[in-house]
Design an enzyme around this catalytic site. Structure first.
Site, PDB file in Angstrom:
ATOM      1  N   CYS A   1     105.882 -16.096 179.887  1.00 10.39           N
ATOM      2  CA  CYS A   1     105.456 -16.818 181.088  1.00 10.39           C
ATOM      3  C   CYS A   1     106.408 -16.592 182.260  1.00 10.39           C
ATOM      4  CB  CYS A   1     105.337 -18.306 180.795  1.00 10.39           C
ATOM      5  SG  CYS A   1     104.111 -18.659 179.525  1.00 10.39           S
TER       6      CYS A   1
ATOM      7  N   GLU B   1      94.885 -25.110 180.472  1.00  8.36           N
ATOM      8  CA  GLU B   1      95.461 -23.860 180.992  1.00  8.36           C
ATOM      9  C   GLU B   1      94.848 -22.672 180.257  1.00  8.36           C
ATOM     10  OE1 GLU B   1      99.739 -23.392 182.496  1.00  8.36           O
ATOM     11  OE2 GLU B   1      99.792 -22.591 180.461  1.00  8.36           O
TER      12      GLU B   1
ATOM     13  N   HIS C   1      95.605 -17.511 184.915  1.00  7.29           N
ATOM     14  CA  HIS C   1      94.756 -18.302 184.023  1.00  7.29           C
ATOM     15  C   HIS C   1      93.465 -18.714 184.732  1.00  7.29           C
ATOM     16  CE1 HIS C   1      97.901 -18.770 181.014  1.00  7.29           C
ATOM     17  NE2 HIS C   1      98.745 -19.167 181.938  1.00  7.29           N
TER      18      HIS C   1
ATOM     19  N   HIS D   1     100.530 -17.485 188.263  1.00 12.28           N
ATOM     20  CA  HIS D   1     101.772 -18.262 188.348  1.00 12.28           C
ATOM     21  C   HIS D   1     102.887 -17.552 187.563  1.00 12.28           C
ATOM     22  CE1 HIS D   1     101.570 -21.048 184.522  1.00 12.28           C
ATOM     23  NE2 HIS D   1     101.238 -19.832 184.229  1.00 12.28           N
TER      24      HIS D   1
ATOM     25  N   HIS E   1     101.477 -13.827 185.995  1.00 15.80           N
ATOM     26  CA  HIS E   1     100.294 -13.642 185.154  1.00 15.80           C
ATOM     27  C   HIS E   1      99.325 -14.726 185.626  1.00 15.80           C
ATOM     28  CE1 HIS E   1     102.519 -16.788 183.081  1.00 15.80           C
ATOM     29  NE2 HIS E   1     101.396 -17.145 182.510  1.00 15.80           N
TER      30      HIS E   1
ATOM     31  N   ASP F   1      92.502 -22.324 194.088  1.00 16.27           N
ATOM     32  CA  ASP F   1      91.617 -21.304 193.505  1.00 16.27           C
ATOM     33  C   ASP F   1      91.898 -19.924 194.102  1.00 16.27           C
ATOM     34  OD1 ASP F   1      89.581 -20.268 191.904  1.00 16.27           O
ATOM     35  OD2 ASP F   1      88.113 -20.509 193.513  1.00 16.27           O
ATOM     36  N   HIS F   2      92.034 -18.932 193.220  1.00 18.95           N
ATOM     37  CA  HIS F   2      92.315 -17.553 193.635  1.00 18.95           C
ATOM     38  C   HIS F   2      93.607 -17.468 194.455  1.00 18.95           C
ATOM     39  CE1 HIS F   2      88.288 -16.752 192.160  1.00 18.95           C
ATOM     40  NE2 HIS F   2      88.559 -15.475 192.203  1.00 18.95           N
TER      41      HIS F   2
END
Lengths: 137, 137, 137, 137, 137, 137
Positions: free
Chosen positions: C36, C127, C44, C17, C42, C82-83
């Site tokens: 951020c 997070e 998580h 994100h 980047h 996801d991914h």
């Protein structure tokens, strides 16, 4: 003769990456890398353990000051990779695929050249709580 | 020459077991196995780490696809032991006592025969957060 | 009268994100979002806890089958996020900033409409190991 | 021939300590030990892992009864160090600096002399979640 | 007026169980309880958190001595359930299904009658790292 | 109308302390505080969670910048208590017993006066992995 022990320090960084071979077709990349080949990247919280093995200094009782090690990890690893896109924002992974295996070896090489020669180095990198890599084996 | 690293995968299963030697008296079993000799069984959440050591493939950056490893662990280990009574429901522990030591060696043997020969294998098994076993040592 | 308890299920997903306000200057975004705001994203490992509060069914001893809840989370949340790159790959965060706060509320809304009305819902989203969000407060 | 495995037991203790070299000036101690040189001590929750490597007993399936190991750790280590000031309350650290390195070696020596000779011993000591030591390396 | 806080204690026990409704067919039990209906039982490491809410004693700074609470949990809960088969070895689950929900409420009732009336009680029970229950909600 | 969520930040510090009532005899202190009354102090790694509840800012998607919260915790809490002897080195516990209960309330008060009034505050403090406190209850 000094006693040899291993001292370890945990650090962490957050990064985006994508796994794919540039010369392969989409189908081939999807077959090998699955969801990790998502074109717009995904990301992880990487948990890193740096292990140094060497003699205990008889006066200080230290193998290596873990505060100094933490600063070195910050300068050599975290400032490069934390909150970055490994494929796009780093020199190290411009051509090398940023698998957990390759990231681990790259971190080893970044720290190895900064550390005193008499200390052995080992890296453990958790990509998730379920997948991790150790180098040297 | 390829770089050798260790890649690791965590999985888990839940099972019941009882520790006792069939030829021993109750008193003898209680002395050696204590509460673990409870006649009606007790159980654990087993946390399993499978470690593979081998060369990084230069093209994919993988030692072994951890998704494939996860599938193999599911087929060879979890489908056999998860939500089972190790003493009553499995071939492996019909005569062998299901201590954490023996479960670890059994899991090693189940996976060893399915894995490529060039990969070294190591198993870590947590029976509880306080007790765990590693094989080979 | 049935006893009211809360049952909880942990799941996880990995995503990329970037935090920034489209109408702001780079300087303004950097001041508010710091690292951020990295332009190339980047990522998580997000750890998600879904909590359901309701009466225990007297026959089954269940509030809600956690296997069904796990399947629902997979369909409604993991298959979406996801991914993935939350900013680029999802409808939900095309205009909404994907802060942990907003992701948590979005997940709440996705699950709320699928769950039986008699169950109260609460979401906890990690997070990182150090930063997390709870909704409703 | 018996199979050789490693069995491990986690225990913990809480203690106060101060790191400083008696012959050094305050300035020198502060430079080397920083906040750990606080004159009135500070403290930690120490998490200890004791690893024993040896053959599995074919009858019991045990390398060593972990209940006995837990009792031995309590007698030899926890009764000495738990809820103590390592510098003031223990013989072991009257002159030796209680760094995590030295504590680890001291614990090794305390347990080594009580354990059967055929078992290899390894100690892992977490001083915090971020710093830990392993001996032998 | 005293300050009201919540103090919490973590304990754990290991047990076997089976989930099924005696009056149901095998097919019906399998549909509802799946693998948890295994006829020979399976098991878990249960992690238990006991939370007490009440005023801080102005002299001792305690709400309730957590050492006493730990002893009470041992006597009332662990001695009953640890290393037991919940279905076969306990009075509490002779007819009640030992789901995590029901175990949590049973533990609440066991401790509630032993604790001073001015303390509020809450129980959190982890059946696995992924599934847990809270009571009262 | 803004959505209300809770955002949380974990931090940690290491400190020494001793629990005793100055006006009591040694026997009385030992009876109430046991090992925690060790005259030369013992210590802990304290894990601290700070929870803020308030509306999500519609533009930034933040309730409160967790980087700012982390800085505030460092200034108001960690700089005071980290690597200190709570009884001897701090104003707060000169006369107040440094139980986990009292430390938690003290941290609440230190942060409360620095935080915007529209944010509700809650503190969770782990003294060990087994014992922790929540305030307000």
């Amino acid at each position: 003769m000094s006693t040899i022990v291993t001292v370890c320090r945990n650090e962490h960084f957050n990064a985006a990456h994508r796994l794919y071979v540039k010369d392969w077709s989409d189908a081939q990349n999807n077959e090998v890398f699955g969801k990790c080949n998502n074109a717009n990247y995904h990301g992880h919280n990487y948990n890193l353990t740096v292990e140094l093995t060497g003699p205990i200094d008889e006066q200080t009782g230290y193998v290596y000051d873990l505060k100094l090690l933490s600063d070195m990890i910050k300068e050599e690893v975290l400032d490069k990779f934390d909150h970055k896109n490994l494929n796009l924002d780093t020199e190290e992974f411009k051509t090398l695929i940023p698998t957990a295996e390759n990231i681990t070896v790259v971190i080893y090489n970044l720290l190895r050249k900064k550390l005193p020669e008499h200390l052995a180095l080992r890296i453990k990198l958790y990509e998730t709580e379920r997948n991790f890599v150790i180098y040297p084996a």
